[in-house]
Write an enzyme that holds these catalytic residues in place. Sequence first.
Site, short mmCIF file in Angstrom:
data_model
loop_
_atom_site.label_atom_id
_atom_site.label_comp_id
_atom_site.label_asym_id
_atom_site.label_seq_id
_atom_site.Cartn_x
_atom_site.Cartn_y
_atom_site.Cartn_z
N GLU A 1 -41.83 -49.76 -39.85
CA GLU A 1 -41.36 -49.53 -41.21
C GLU A 1 -39.88 -49.87 -41.31
O GLU A 1 -39.07 -49.36 -40.53
CB GLU A 1 -41.54 -48.06 -41.60
CG GLU A 1 -42.99 -47.59 -41.59
CD GLU A 1 -43.10 -46.08 -41.79
OE1 GLU A 1 -44.23 -45.61 -42.01
OE2 GLU A 1 -42.06 -45.39 -41.70
N TYR B 1 -35.93 -40.73 -30.15
CA TYR B 1 -35.81 -40.58 -31.59
C TYR B 1 -34.35 -40.48 -31.98
O TYR B 1 -33.57 -39.74 -31.38
CB TYR B 1 -36.55 -39.32 -32.06
CG TYR B 1 -36.72 -39.27 -33.57
CD1 TYR B 1 -37.81 -39.87 -34.18
CD2 TYR B 1 -35.77 -38.64 -34.37
CE1 TYR B 1 -37.96 -39.83 -35.55
CE2 TYR B 1 -35.92 -38.60 -35.75
CZ TYR B 1 -37.02 -39.20 -36.33
OH TYR B 1 -37.16 -39.17 -37.69
N HIS C 1 -39.40 -33.37 -42.76
CA HIS C 1 -39.21 -33.87 -41.40
C HIS C 1 -39.53 -32.81 -40.35
O HIS C 1 -39.35 -33.05 -39.14
CB HIS C 1 -37.77 -34.35 -41.19
CG HIS C 1 -37.49 -35.69 -41.79
ND1 HIS C 1 -36.85 -35.84 -43.00
CD2 HIS C 1 -37.79 -36.94 -41.37
CE1 HIS C 1 -36.75 -37.12 -43.28
NE2 HIS C 1 -37.31 -37.81 -42.31
N TYR D 1 -46.82 -36.60 -30.87
CA TYR D 1 -46.44 -36.60 -32.28
C TYR D 1 -46.94 -37.86 -33.00
O TYR D 1 -47.40 -37.80 -34.14
CB TYR D 1 -44.93 -36.48 -32.40
CG TYR D 1 -44.39 -36.77 -33.79
CD1 TYR D 1 -44.68 -35.93 -34.86
CD2 TYR D 1 -43.60 -37.89 -34.01
CE1 TYR D 1 -44.19 -36.22 -36.13
CE2 TYR D 1 -43.11 -38.17 -35.28
CZ TYR D 1 -43.40 -37.34 -36.33
OH TYR D 1 -42.92 -37.62 -37.59
N LYS D 2 -46.85 -39.00 -32.33
CA LYS D 2 -47.25 -40.25 -32.95
C LYS D 2 -48.76 -40.51 -32.84
O LYS D 2 -49.25 -41.54 -33.30
CB LYS D 2 -46.46 -41.42 -32.35
CG LYS D 2 -44.98 -41.42 -32.74
CD LYS D 2 -44.23 -42.58 -32.12
CE LYS D 2 -42.76 -42.58 -32.56
NZ LYS D 2 -42.61 -42.95 -33.99
N ASN E 1 -38.49 -47.50 -38.29
CA ASN E 1 -39.35 -46.49 -37.70
C ASN E 1 -40.60 -47.20 -37.20
O ASN E 1 -40.94 -48.28 -37.70
CB ASN E 1 -39.71 -45.42 -38.75
CG ASN E 1 -40.37 -44.20 -38.12
OD1 ASN E 1 -40.11 -43.88 -36.97
ND2 ASN E 1 -41.22 -43.54 -38.88
N ARG F 1 -33.03 -48.22 -41.84
CA ARG F 1 -33.37 -47.87 -40.47
C ARG F 1 -34.79 -48.36 -40.20
O ARG F 1 -35.55 -48.64 -41.14
CB ARG F 1 -33.27 -46.36 -40.22
CG ARG F 1 -34.34 -45.54 -40.94
CD ARG F 1 -34.19 -44.05 -40.68
NE ARG F 1 -34.42 -43.70 -39.28
CZ ARG F 1 -35.61 -43.34 -38.78
NH1 ARG F 1 -36.69 -43.33 -39.57
NH2 ARG F 1 -35.75 -43.02 -37.51
#
Length: 339
Positions: free
Chosen positions: A267, A38, A195, A318-319, A227, A225
């Site tokens: 994204e 990350y 976040h 987390y994902k 994601n 950026r």
Amino acid sequence: MRISPKPVQSFRDDFTYTNSREAISRFPFPFVEDEYRYSVNIEPHAMSGPDGSVFEKFLDIDEHYLSEMAERAIVLKENPARCLSMKHMDLACWDMIERVMSALSADYPEHFSLTKQGDNWHWHNKLLDIQEDFVFGDSSTLPMSPLEYIGRQVQGDFAILDQRNADLFMDAGIVTCPADWSLAFDAGMSFSEWHGPVPMAREEGIFERALKYLTAIQVGRPVRRLNWTLTINARMDTSPETYPSWGNERTSVTPENVAEKVHLRVEVQVLDRMPRSNALMFSIRTYLISLEDLVTNPQWAKRMHRAMKTLPAPLVEYKGLTRFHPMVVEYLSQFDPVN
């Protein structure tokens, strides 16, 4: 290369969504190294990318335009609260109208046009057959709120961030295709608050560096950026509000259907300073590609295998990849000669 919008396909139920060969070739593949960690990974959004790429224009309009606008209309009918704005964000919403209309009409004149006579504006969206005469700054001259009006006509989700006390606050937005987050829940939160769930980032000081950078963005110098996550089926709306509709799909992945069902979801996030309100317009443009289509690019297949194989356990959790992550790694391994 320009890709013209094709007839409406669905992001739910029968999932008729498909990518053409051209759409696959221009997909914003996010992995630049064999290992993923990350990071902020912010760069200028110069709007001068390679011809036909997703970075060529400020806002990317592609073959899925009509499908995404149809999906947005469905979501807003089901839950109008997916579009909200606090009263102090009115000027920022008009900033967004001008930014979006100006960009679309300049970059896609075959599809959009904007004419101005002082505050009297005329907008023509040929793709959706919309024509509107309105007075800039006067919400009563539009059929709905300024944010919803323009949000129903441009691909991607949008949050408008108010900047005050050296921080950013999510005080307005239209969000109908989020990756497991909720605008209604995050509304009014500060940058660090929304976040908060991201693992490993706080310890490394990523949030502090990112916030300092973002609050210094100047008008006319947008940044972007990438994601990513993995989504089961070509489903755009994976919000907490609709979890009962998609949560169990994570259990439906098998070694036999993993290539068809698992989609890489990327994204392209752009932050742009608004001139009147000083707010930041945060656009979140989502692209989906099945593993089956992704592996038609051998370099992508090899790189993604290595990134998935070495993905830290906290990020896997987390994902939301825990149930099917091993199957993804196993499937991709066949395309990596050194696995």
